[in-house]
Structures are given as C-alpha cells and as structure tokens.
Design an enzyme around this catalytic site. Structure first.
Site, mmCIF file in Angstrom:
data_model
loop_
_atom_site.group_PDB
_atom_site.id
_atom_site.type_symbol
_atom_site.label_atom_id
_atom_site.label_comp_id
_atom_site.label_asym_id
_atom_site.label_seq_id
_atom_site.Cartn_x
_atom_site.Cartn_y
_atom_site.Cartn_z
ATOM 1 N N LYS A 104 0.853 -1.194 0.000
ATOM 2 C CA LYS A 104 0.000 0.000 0.000
ATOM 3 C C LYS A 104 0.885 1.239 0.000
ATOM 4 O O LYS A 104 2.045 1.177 0.413
ATOM 5 C CB LYS A 104 -0.890 0.020 1.243
HETATM 6 P P1 NAD Z 1 -12.990 7.686 -3.149
HETATM 7 O O1 NAD Z 1 -11.995 8.729 -2.870
HETATM 8 O O2 NAD Z 1 -13.433 7.455 -4.543
HETATM 9 O O3 NAD Z 1 -14.311 7.966 -2.267
HETATM 10 C C1 NAD Z 1 -14.273 8.123 -0.872
HETATM 11 C C2 NAD Z 1 -15.638 8.596 -0.406
HETATM 12 O O4 NAD Z 1 -15.623 8.668 1.024
HETATM 13 C C3 NAD Z 1 -16.003 9.995 -0.898
HETATM 14 O O5 NAD Z 1 -17.392 10.069 -1.136
HETATM 15 C C4 NAD Z 1 -15.624 10.889 0.294
HETATM 16 O O6 NAD Z 1 -16.342 12.106 0.320
HETATM 17 C C5 NAD Z 1 -15.994 9.979 1.436
HETATM 18 N N1 NAD Z 1 -15.285 10.312 2.667
HETATM 19 C C6 NAD Z 1 -13.992 10.695 2.797
HETATM 20 N N2 NAD Z 1 -13.709 10.966 4.086
HETATM 21 C C7 NAD Z 1 -14.852 10.734 4.783
HETATM 22 C C8 NAD Z 1 -15.198 10.823 6.135
HETATM 23 N N3 NAD Z 1 -14.312 11.233 7.060
HETATM 24 N N4 NAD Z 1 -16.476 10.495 6.501
HETATM 25 C C9 NAD Z 1 -17.367 10.093 5.574
HETATM 26 N N5 NAD Z 1 -17.089 9.991 4.264
HETATM 27 C C10 NAD Z 1 -15.851 10.312 3.878
HETATM 28 O O7 NAD Z 1 -12.408 6.332 -2.507
HETATM 29 P P2 NAD Z 1 -12.809 4.850 -2.861
HETATM 30 O O8 NAD Z 1 -11.863 4.341 -3.876
HETATM 31 O O9 NAD Z 1 -14.274 4.777 -3.077
HETATM 32 O O10 NAD Z 1 -12.422 4.098 -1.492
HETATM 33 C C11 NAD Z 1 -13.318 4.047 -0.383
HETATM 34 C C12 NAD Z 1 -12.905 2.905 0.533
HETATM 35 O O11 NAD Z 1 -12.916 1.681 -0.202
HETATM 36 C C13 NAD Z 1 -11.490 2.996 1.126
HETATM 37 O O12 NAD Z 1 -11.503 2.379 2.404
HETATM 38 C C14 NAD Z 1 -10.661 2.148 0.181
HETATM 39 O O13 NAD Z 1 -9.486 1.661 0.780
HETATM 40 C C15 NAD Z 1 -11.649 1.043 -0.097
HETATM 41 N N6 NAD Z 1 -11.391 0.282 -1.325
HETATM 42 C C16 NAD Z 1 -11.309 0.896 -2.538
HETATM 43 C C17 NAD Z 1 -11.122 0.139 -3.678
HETATM 44 C C18 NAD Z 1 -11.081 0.740 -5.056
HETATM 45 O O14 NAD Z 1 -10.999 -0.024 -6.021
HETATM 46 N N7 NAD Z 1 -11.171 2.039 -5.218
HETATM 47 C C19 NAD Z 1 -10.992 -1.252 -3.567
HETATM 48 C C20 NAD Z 1 -11.101 -1.845 -2.320
HETATM 49 C C21 NAD Z 1 -11.319 -1.063 -1.209
#
Ligand code: NAD
Length: 416
Positions: A104
């Site tokens: 990561k």
């Molecule tokens: P992203 O940046 O596209 O979206 C994040 C979302 O969370 C946004 O809507 C943001 O406004 C919101 N957010 C941020 N801080 C916040 C807070 N303090 N309280 C409430 N909402 C908040 O990110 P993503 O890629 O959707 O990732 C989200 C989660 O999923 C993370 O934990 C990431 O590790 C996990 N994840 C992502 C992927 C991927 O393919 N993108 C895969 C597996 C897991």
C-alpha cells in the site's frame, strides 16, 4: 476515529492465530511488514512557494507474488495506516487466491487544496521517490481514496520514462487507452454486489425489498449505490465527507451521482424531501443493509450497539474494529468482511496486470464472468468454513487467507 489501524490489523492476526493454532513464530512474523519506505516529496506550488509532503510505500508480504495495493492521498495518511492497509491487501489477495502480495502507499496531503498541475507534480515526484520498490515484478500500485485513473497515468509515465519504454504493467486502474482494463473502475462495486446477492441468498433475503444505507459516495460507494438503484433496490441514505442524505422512500441515486460527479458535495444538494444527516447518524440509521464504503474504524465499540441493520457489507477497508465485531456478532448482525467483500477491485486489477503483461485485452463480458467466478468461489469457501466451525465470516476468511500465506512461508523457508 482516533484508533490506530495498524494495532487493529495486528489484533486481527492475534485473533485468527489463536483460532487456528498458528505457530507463534509465524504470528510474530506476520505482524511485521517486509519493508516500509518514507519519502519527502518537495512540490513547487503554482505561486512559487515550496511545500514538502510526506509519502509512504509499504510491502507487507510478497511471499506469494509481487506486492499489490492502492495509493491513498489524504491529510490523515500516516505510516501506521499504510502498514495496516498493506496487511489487509496480503489477506485479500490470498483469500482470492491471486498470485500477489500485500502492499500500500499514501501521501499525507489534502488533494482538494491542490491545483491539477500541483497534483501532477506531487504524483510524479512521489513516483520517482518510490521507483526502486515498484514495478511489474515487484509491486504494482492502484487507485485508492482520492487517487484515480489520471494519477495512475502519471505514475505509469514516470516509470516508463525511467525505463525508456512503455511499461503499462507498473500500475493498474489506468485509463483503457493506455493499457487499462475495461471494467476496472466499477469492479469493487461490482464485486460488492455479487457478495451481497450471495449473502442475501444464504439468508433467504429478497435483495430488492431491503433498505440500504451507504457511507461514502466515491468509486466504491457511488458504484454500489448505482448498481443497487439500477436493480430497483431501495437506497435510503448515502453520505460523503460533507454528511449524508436520508429519504425513506429511496433516494434518486442517478441524480445524486450526476451532482457529485460535477464536483459538488451531498450537503449542497437541494431536494426538500431529503433530510440532511451527519455521518454518525447515517451509521445508526435503521436499515437492512449497511455498506460502509469510506474509511476505516467508523464502527467501533462506541456505536456498534446502536446499529440497526441485519447485514454489514464492508466496502471500505477496515471499517469495523475487533471490539465492534464482537458486539455485532452478539447482536446477530452478519458482517461480510472487507477482504472478501471489496476484493473485486484487486481482482480486476490482477486481470489488468495479466492483460498488460500479455499485451492481449479481454472483453467486458469475460472480465465480469471471471470476477464473479473468483469472488463466489471465495465466498463459498468462507461461508462453509464459518458454518462448519461456527465462527464469524471474518474469522473464516482470515483462516483461509492466513493459512495460504503460512503455507507459502513454510514451503519457501525463512532466508537465509
Ligand atoms: P474515493 O476517494 O473514490 O471515495 C471516498 C468517499 O468517502 C467519498 O465520497 C468521500 O467524500 C468519502 N469520505 C472521505 N472521508 C470521509 C469521512 N471522514 N467520513 C465520511 N465519508 C468520507 O475512494 P474509494 O476508492 O471509493 O475508497 C473508499 C474505501 O474503499 C477505502 O476504504 C478504500 O481503501 C476502499 N477500497 C477501494 C477500492 C477501489 O478499487 N477504489 C478497492 C477496495 C477497497
């Protein structure tokens, strides 16, 4: 939040080690990361001043293959968070039986405060600083919170410029025009959907008549909300960093996505039918299915007993702490753990990597079929083990994932 995710990740290892009777030497080994690089990233800002950001890249385990894991840009990023996220990637890749390890990266920065040119300079310098420990055979980054296909393009460009040839396999989550895979962007949401369908089937729930609440409206939360809405399911609340919107008759997700894709936050959305709620109110909203899809440690011992849902589908990495897990289990809430539920992203990232190396690209239909096959196989293994041993889905998932890593370490032996 305030909890240290690295401590949480280590506690989870202890729990599973006890459950499976893991050799204490291996337990000790698995709680350490292979390597962690801390870099300073000087960036000349548009006004000529110099800002210096701190960045990280961590490899937890590469015993089964090159490291794989996203890059996160957030003011909350720190080394312990990145270590925890790398550990969770090890388990995720292992559970899905992908020939990849756990890694990561992250930069402690609020990207919303940067111009596009500043973001590009930051990304290029960060890539250059970590270049010795990434590469198609070493560690392959991907998008995570606040990083996207454009950022992956810059990373690929820096790496390729250094090598003097185009190396698309150095990152995944790229645009399809430069070696990305069709279906990668919605893959995590797609995988979540398959897992939710499978869980509902086991519990004899009709997905279409469930009420759903989602925290996070980005790649993961936005995609699963979209898929559920298009299938006619009732998403009654969603949130982003600004707060959430609640409407018990079901939100118009298509309109909300259009709004947020234009760079707006949910707080500023105007519809008098919708009630504005805080992120903590959202988590305790009465619903059937709760999908935390933003950040880690949002369901803790402080709010777990107030949750009023039947299933938690972990879209985010590490949203539930071990203490909260126990409370949820006692309340009879089914938790589909992150390393299983959100594995769709890394699964299609793996397909992208394979396509890049082979220089042969697949159709979307093949991607989704293979994704579903891999995820359902993992789901069945986890579900069966949890039933057989009367343990939580998370513990079962960890037993399978950790066993594969332990076996690989045993076969390879400890160098020298
Ligand atoms: P992203 O940046 O596209 O979206 C994040 C979302 O969370 C946004 O809507 C943001 O406004 C919101 N957010 C941020 N801080 C916040 C807070 N303090 N309280 C409430 N909402 C908040 O990110 P993503 O890629 O959707 O990732 C989200 C989660 O999923 C993370 O934990 C990431 O590790 C996990 N994840 C992502 C992927 C991927 O393919 N993108 C895969 C597996 C897991």
């Amino acid at each position: 939040m305030g909890l240290n995710p690295f401590e949480v990740a280590k506690k989870q290892i202890d729990i599973v080690a006890k459950e499976m009777g893991l050799d204490p030497n291996l337990t000790k080994y698995l709680k350490r990361v292979e390597r962690a690089l801390i870099v300073s990233i000087p960036v000349v800002m548009d006004d000529g001043t110099l800002e210096i950001y701190e960045g990280y890249r961590v490899h937890h385990s590469t015993v089964r293959g090159p490291g794989k894991g996203g890059i996160r840009y957030s003011p909350e990023v720190n080394l312990d968070e990145v270590k925890a996220l790398a550990i969770w990637m090890t388990w995720k890749c292992s559970l899905l039986n992908l020939p990849l390890g756990g890694a990561k990266g992250g930069v402690c920065v609020d990207p919303r405060k940067l111009s596009k040119r500043e973001l590009e300079r930051l990304t290029r310098r960060y890539t250059s600083e970590i270049i010795n420990i990434i590469g198609p055979d070493i560690d392959i980054p991907a998008p995570d919170v606040n990083t996207n296909a454009q950022i992956m393009s810059w990373i690929m460009d820096v790496y390729s410029m250094q090598k003097g040839r185009s190396v698309p396999g150095v990152v995944t989550g790229k645009p399809v025009e430069i070696g990305g895979s069709v279906g990668r962007e919605p893959a995590t949401g797609m995988g979540l959907y398959y897992m939710l369908e499978a869980m509902c089937e086991k519990l004899n729930f009709n997905l279409k008549s469930q009420t759903i609440v989602i925290q996070g409206f980005g790649n993961v939360g936005g995609t699963i909300a979209d898929l559920l809405f298009k299938e006619g399911c009732k998403v009654i609340a969603v949130s982003d960093i600004s707060g959430g919107l609640l409407y018990s008759d079901g939100l118009e997700i298509d309109k909300l996505l259009e709004w947020t894709r234009q760079g707006n936050t949910l707080k500023d959305y105007n519809d008098e039918r919708y009630k504005f709620i805080t992120n903590s109110e959202l988590l305790t909203t009465e619903c059937d299915i709760l999908i935390p899809a933003a950040l880690e440690n949002v369901i803790t011992q402080n709010n777990a007993s107030n949750l009023k849902c039947k299933i938690i589908l972990e879209g985010a990495n590490g949203p539930v702490t071990p203490e909260a897990d126990k409370i949820l289990y006692d309340k009879g809430i089914h938790v589909v753990p992150d390393i299983l539920a959100n594995g769709g992203g890394v699964c299609v990232s793996y397909f992208e990597y394979v396509q890049d190396i082979r220089a042969y690209f697949w159709e979307l239909d093949r991607i989704n079929k293979e994704l579903k096959k891999i995820m359902l196989k993992a789901f069945e293994e986890v579900y069966e083990l949890s039933k057989e041993r009367k343990i939580q889905l998370r513990t079962a998932a960890y037993i399978i994932a950790v066993s594969r890593i332990a076996k690989a370490i045993e076969l390879r032996g400890i160098f020298p």
